[in-house]
Design a protein around this motif. Sequence first.
Motif, short mmCIF file in Angstrom:
data_model
loop_
_atom_site.label_atom_id
_atom_site.label_comp_id
_atom_site.label_asym_id
_atom_site.label_seq_id
_atom_site.Cartn_x
_atom_site.Cartn_y
_atom_site.Cartn_z
N GLU A 55 -17.22 4.54 20.46
CA GLU A 55 -16.68 4.12 19.17
C GLU A 55 -15.23 4.53 18.96
O GLU A 55 -14.63 4.15 17.96
CB GLU A 55 -17.53 4.68 18.03
N SER A 56 -14.67 5.30 19.86
CA SER A 56 -13.32 5.82 19.64
C SER A 56 -12.58 6.00 20.95
O SER A 56 -13.17 5.95 22.03
CB SER A 56 -13.39 7.16 18.89
N SER A 69 -7.92 11.36 18.05
CA SER A 69 -8.67 10.19 18.48
C SER A 69 -8.29 9.02 17.58
O SER A 69 -7.61 9.20 16.56
CB SER A 69 -10.19 10.45 18.42
N LEU A 70 -8.74 7.83 17.95
CA LEU A 70 -8.52 6.63 17.15
C LEU A 70 -9.78 5.76 17.23
O LEU A 70 -10.49 5.77 18.24
CB LEU A 70 -7.34 5.82 17.69
N PRO A 71 -10.07 5.00 16.18
CA PRO A 71 -11.21 4.08 16.27
C PRO A 71 -10.99 3.05 17.37
O PRO A 71 -9.90 2.50 17.52
CB PRO A 71 -11.23 3.41 14.89
N ARG A 72 -12.01 2.80 18.13
CA ARG A 72 -11.91 1.84 19.23
C ARG A 72 -11.60 0.43 18.72
O ARG A 72 -10.87 -0.32 19.39
CB ARG A 72 -13.23 1.84 20.00
N SER A 75 -7.95 -0.34 18.46
CA SER A 75 -7.11 0.14 19.56
C SER A 75 -6.59 -1.00 20.43
O SER A 75 -7.22 -2.05 20.58
CB SER A 75 -7.91 1.11 20.44
#
Length: 324
Positions: A55-56, A69-72, A75
């Motif tokens: 998910e990330s 981290s970042l949300p997938r 991205s």
Amino acid sequence: MKSPDHPENETQRLASLRESGILDAGDPARFDRLTRLARRLFNVPMAMVSLVDEESLVFKSCNGLRYASLPRDISFCGHVILSETPLLVPDARNDARFSDNPLVTGEPHIRFYAGYPLRLPDGAMVGSFCLLDHDKRTFTDDDVAVLKDLAAIVEDEFETIAEATTDVLTGLLNRRGFEHLANFAISSAHRRAEPLTLGWLDLDRFKEINDRFGHAEGDVALRQMAQLLTNAFRDSDLLVRHGGDEFGILFSDTDESGAWIAMQHLVEEADAWNLTSGKPWKLAFSWGVTEFNHDDITNLSSWLRAADKRMYAMKKEHQAERRN
């Protein structure tokens, strides 16, 4: 904005990513040196080594940015793993996939992106070595070649990490790799309220194979056991050679009754192999299964002991049967 699709082999890809150990292992300084070098070589303000988890994004290095981290689904790197070729976005504002992406319209105001796909030794596509800029720019074939070389160095580091968590003889997880991933699986199962069951097995009369037919044949037996495990179970199940002739299976989203059925299938597969192997010895094992109970089992060690106790009970039964 277009969120990245999931690869067709997503389940297998995620299993490879987690079994490799690279999500948490590895010296961050090694990756940071490469992203610092990339920023100087390409004169960009940002360079990253990212892994695409379920998910990330998980960053092995995030140079020029402060994200953990970042949300997938927002991205750029999630798009990179869908192809074997680099993703080049000269001007994100004029690209329908990204023009209204929050990473473009807001911080960090990405306009240029170049990402080269990163693979694990087994070929699974897991992330990206990427460059980012606040301004639009071009990217030449020579630039792509340099970025590819940097990505290859990262992949070499991934291989080193994977070897540290992999049993050389069988290709399964080793004790270190298993303990790391099992603890991750326990916390994940608890968070999702999903069952998690451990299968534990030990080869029967393995010492006799070594003594009568030599250690080379013993190695054949261990490798064949590993192959049976790989063929019998799902990509999402963790497989380990814990040491000697002791193996384990961590069944995800599976209760004890389901794991019991799966282990009986493994017995049938071993029996079928024995009928056609042509070997003077038989591949047999004792086993036990134990479901993780978050109220009664406090840690991985106590869970392993519970599964080992059940396995040993079956081994005693097998020994008694041979004596009779």
